[in-house]
Design a protein around this motif. Sequence first.
Motif, mmCIF file in Angstrom:
data_model
loop_
_atom_site.group_PDB
_atom_site.id
_atom_site.type_symbol
_atom_site.label_atom_id
_atom_site.label_comp_id
_atom_site.label_asym_id
_atom_site.label_seq_id
_atom_site.Cartn_x
_atom_site.Cartn_y
_atom_site.Cartn_z
ATOM 1 N N GLY A 63 0.794 -1.227 0.000
ATOM 2 C CA GLY A 63 0.000 0.000 0.000
ATOM 3 C C GLY A 63 0.824 1.273 0.000
ATOM 4 N N PHE A 64 2.126 1.197 -0.217
ATOM 5 C CA PHE A 64 2.951 2.401 -0.311
ATOM 6 C C PHE A 64 3.984 2.218 -1.422
ATOM 7 C CE2 PHE A 64 4.952 -0.326 2.886
ATOM 8 C CZ PHE A 64 6.269 -0.389 2.463
ATOM 9 N N ASP A 65 4.383 3.326 -1.997
ATOM 10 C CA ASP A 65 5.392 3.300 -3.052
ATOM 11 C C ASP A 65 6.784 3.499 -2.456
ATOM 12 O OD1 ASP A 65 3.660 2.934 -5.281
ATOM 13 O OD2 ASP A 65 3.068 5.047 -5.143
ATOM 14 N N ILE A 66 7.771 3.075 -3.184
ATOM 15 C CA ILE A 66 9.166 3.254 -2.788
ATOM 16 C C ILE A 66 9.843 4.071 -3.880
ATOM 17 C CG2 ILE A 66 11.339 2.114 -2.222
ATOM 18 C CD1 ILE A 66 9.732 -0.293 -1.293
ATOM 19 N N GLY A 67 10.418 5.191 -3.496
ATOM 20 C CA GLY A 67 10.952 6.123 -4.474
ATOM 21 C C GLY A 67 12.168 5.637 -5.226
ATOM 22 N N SER A 78 3.564 -6.969 -2.407
ATOM 23 C CA SER A 78 3.532 -7.416 -1.016
ATOM 24 C C SER A 78 4.594 -6.729 -0.160
ATOM 25 C CB SER A 78 3.741 -8.931 -0.953
ATOM 26 O OG SER A 78 5.060 -9.254 -1.387
ATOM 27 N N TYR A 79 4.379 -6.843 1.165
ATOM 28 C CA TYR A 79 5.383 -6.370 2.112
ATOM 29 C C TYR A 79 6.697 -7.140 1.949
ATOM 30 C CZ TYR A 79 2.057 -3.568 4.813
ATOM 31 O OH TYR A 79 1.148 -2.623 5.224
ATOM 32 N N GLY A 80 6.586 -8.423 1.607
ATOM 33 C CA GLY A 80 7.788 -9.214 1.418
ATOM 34 C C GLY A 80 8.664 -8.649 0.305
ATOM 35 N N ARG A 81 8.040 -8.255 -0.802
ATOM 36 C CA ARG A 81 8.815 -7.656 -1.888
ATOM 37 C C ARG A 81 9.348 -6.287 -1.482
ATOM 38 N NH1 ARG A 81 9.636 -8.917 -7.122
ATOM 39 N NH2 ARG A 81 10.124 -7.237 -8.589
ATOM 40 N N ALA A 82 8.590 -5.552 -0.684
ATOM 41 C CA ALA A 82 9.069 -4.254 -0.193
ATOM 42 C C ALA A 82 10.324 -4.437 0.665
ATOM 43 C CB ALA A 82 7.969 -3.559 0.606
ATOM 44 N N PHE A 83 10.326 -5.456 1.508
ATOM 45 C CA PHE A 83 11.525 -5.731 2.310
ATOM 46 C C PHE A 83 12.696 -6.112 1.411
ATOM 47 C CE2 PHE A 83 8.772 -6.065 6.069
ATOM 48 C CZ PHE A 83 9.588 -5.458 7.017
ATOM 49 N N LEU A 84 12.436 -6.860 0.343
ATOM 50 C CA LEU A 84 13.498 -7.220 -0.590
ATOM 51 C C LEU A 84 14.093 -5.971 -1.237
ATOM 52 C CD1 LEU A 84 15.154 -9.295 -2.155
ATOM 53 C CD2 LEU A 84 13.255 -9.461 -3.795
ATOM 54 N N VAL A 85 13.236 -5.023 -1.596
ATOM 55 C CA VAL A 85 13.712 -3.750 -2.148
ATOM 56 C C VAL A 85 14.621 -3.047 -1.141
ATOM 57 C CG1 VAL A 85 13.011 -1.446 -2.880
ATOM 58 C CG2 VAL A 85 11.751 -3.448 -3.696
ATOM 59 N N VAL A 283 15.772 -0.449 6.970
ATOM 60 C CA VAL A 283 15.244 0.113 8.208
ATOM 61 C C VAL A 283 14.069 1.037 7.923
ATOM 62 C CG1 VAL A 283 15.790 1.543 10.215
ATOM 63 C CG2 VAL A 283 17.456 -0.095 9.370
ATOM 64 N N SER A 284 14.203 1.883 6.906
ATOM 65 C CA SER A 284 13.124 2.809 6.555
ATOM 66 C C SER A 284 11.862 2.064 6.149
ATOM 67 C CB SER A 284 13.590 3.721 5.420
ATOM 68 O OG SER A 284 12.554 4.563 4.988
ATOM 69 N N ILE A 285 12.012 1.041 5.321
ATOM 70 C CA ILE A 285 10.852 0.271 4.867
ATOM 71 C C ILE A 285 10.252 -0.530 6.012
ATOM 72 C CG2 ILE A 285 10.171 -1.648 3.370
ATOM 73 C CD1 ILE A 285 12.122 -0.506 1.297
ATOM 74 N N ALA A 286 11.089 -1.062 6.886
ATOM 75 C CA ALA A 286 10.581 -1.791 8.053
ATOM 76 C C ALA A 286 9.791 -0.860 8.974
ATOM 77 C CB ALA A 286 11.737 -2.432 8.811
ATOM 78 N N ASN A 287 10.240 0.367 9.146
ATOM 79 C CA ASN A 287 9.501 1.317 9.974
ATOM 80 C C ASN A 287 8.132 1.614 9.388
ATOM 81 O OD1 ASN A 287 11.492 1.599 11.905
ATOM 82 N ND2 ASN A 287 12.456 3.355 10.921
ATOM 83 N N THR A 288 8.069 1.774 8.071
ATOM 84 C CA THR A 288 6.785 2.010 7.419
ATOM 85 C C THR A 288 5.856 0.814 7.594
ATOM 86 O OG1 THR A 288 7.861 3.444 5.788
ATOM 87 C CG2 THR A 288 5.670 2.625 5.256
ATOM 88 N N ALA A 289 6.406 -0.387 7.371
ATOM 89 C CA ALA A 289 5.593 -1.597 7.534
ATOM 90 C C ALA A 289 5.120 -1.756 8.973
ATOM 91 C CB ALA A 289 6.402 -2.815 7.097
ATOM 92 N N LEU A 290 5.986 -1.447 9.915
ATOM 93 C CA LEU A 290 5.630 -1.557 11.337
ATOM 94 C C LEU A 290 4.475 -0.622 11.683
ATOM 95 C CD1 LEU A 290 8.197 -1.670 14.244
ATOM 96 C CD2 LEU A 290 6.143 -0.291 14.428
ATOM 97 N N ASN A 291 4.542 0.624 11.188
ATOM 98 C CA ASN A 291 3.487 1.595 11.487
ATOM 99 C C ASN A 291 2.155 1.202 10.870
ATOM 100 O OD1 ASN A 291 5.221 3.275 12.945
ATOM 101 N ND2 ASN A 291 5.871 4.378 11.114
ATOM 102 N N GLN A 292 2.185 0.519 9.730
ATOM 103 C CA GLN A 292 0.944 0.142 9.066
ATOM 104 C C GLN A 292 0.360 -1.159 9.595
ATOM 105 O OE1 GLN A 292 1.775 2.162 4.663
ATOM 106 N NE2 GLN A 292 1.425 -0.012 4.841
#
Length: 330
Positions: A63-67, A78-85, A283-292
């Motif tokens: 549900g969020f983009d990565i710049g 998925s969140y899994g792919r976001a963590f891979l990024v 770390v940045s992506i994990a923080n976003t995932a944690l907040n959501q």
Amino acid sequence: MEPGRPAVRAAGALKPATRARLAQALVLLALALLLGWLARNTLANMAARGIQAGWDFLRDAAGFDIGESLIAFDAGQSYGRAFLVGVLNTLRVALAGIATATLLGMAVGIARLSRNALLSGLAGLYVEVIRNVPLLVQLLLWYLLLVEFLPDPGEPLRLGQLLLSKGGLSLPWPGENGWSLPEPGPFAVEGGATLTPEFVALWGGLSLYTAAFIAEVVRGGVLAVPRGQTEAALSIGLSRAQVLRRVVLPQALRVIVPPLANQYLNLTKNSSLAVAIGYPDVVSIANTALNQTGRALECISLIMAVYLCTSLLTAALMGVLDRRAAIRER
């Protein structure tokens, strides 16, 4: 018992090695029981407070983009792919920083040993200033310089084939039929590849900071080589550059490699400060995932696992280099 005759071990007594292994097994068992008790109580407390646990969220849409991403990603994935990024972004800046910091650190370390007083003094000033200013302050400073004081992307600063502006650093990049060169456009740089200001600030800050420590490692390694080695090499007609390259540095490498590994580990872990300037690392992506999602334990565990694996891999590779550089007895 007769004098000079070894004492006979009492019946049923354990050997010292067996006792040591038994003690180690008991310690490991106690540690496993403690960890199990902590995990059980943590899960029970989370359930009592209505906090969900588990790894199923990794399959949900982020549900969020990565710049900035080395692989394709959009908010529907998925969140899994976001963590891979995030992991790839972390490795990207860490590897680039290690390469740059090594080259710069070696140059500065050798410059500190120069007979030229001005060169040696400037190298020493660099080391003392950079090492004694917190890395976070340096990252914020470099980011501020990039986004506030550089020209707009339509009128970039040209450094040979490189273009530098508020939009980042643009450089030549392989295209379909040769190299694609960056050129100023009406509103942005066109062609080539562009590194974002966040990446450039983090890369530059980590490289400059770590290079100051590597310079002292290199200087100490060179000074550890006996002076007689240098004098002997000079006596057979080698130039000082040849002495440094063929005699001093190969011997200094044995002293340099172990502390150099520590600096590589520090650089990789220091990349977690990327969150301060908006670079999308793990770390940045994990923080976003944690907040959501509210999955604090899982997100923090993933961060720890990523840095643990990268640190162990770096230590293993540097261990191989250390063994290759070691003196082999005949």
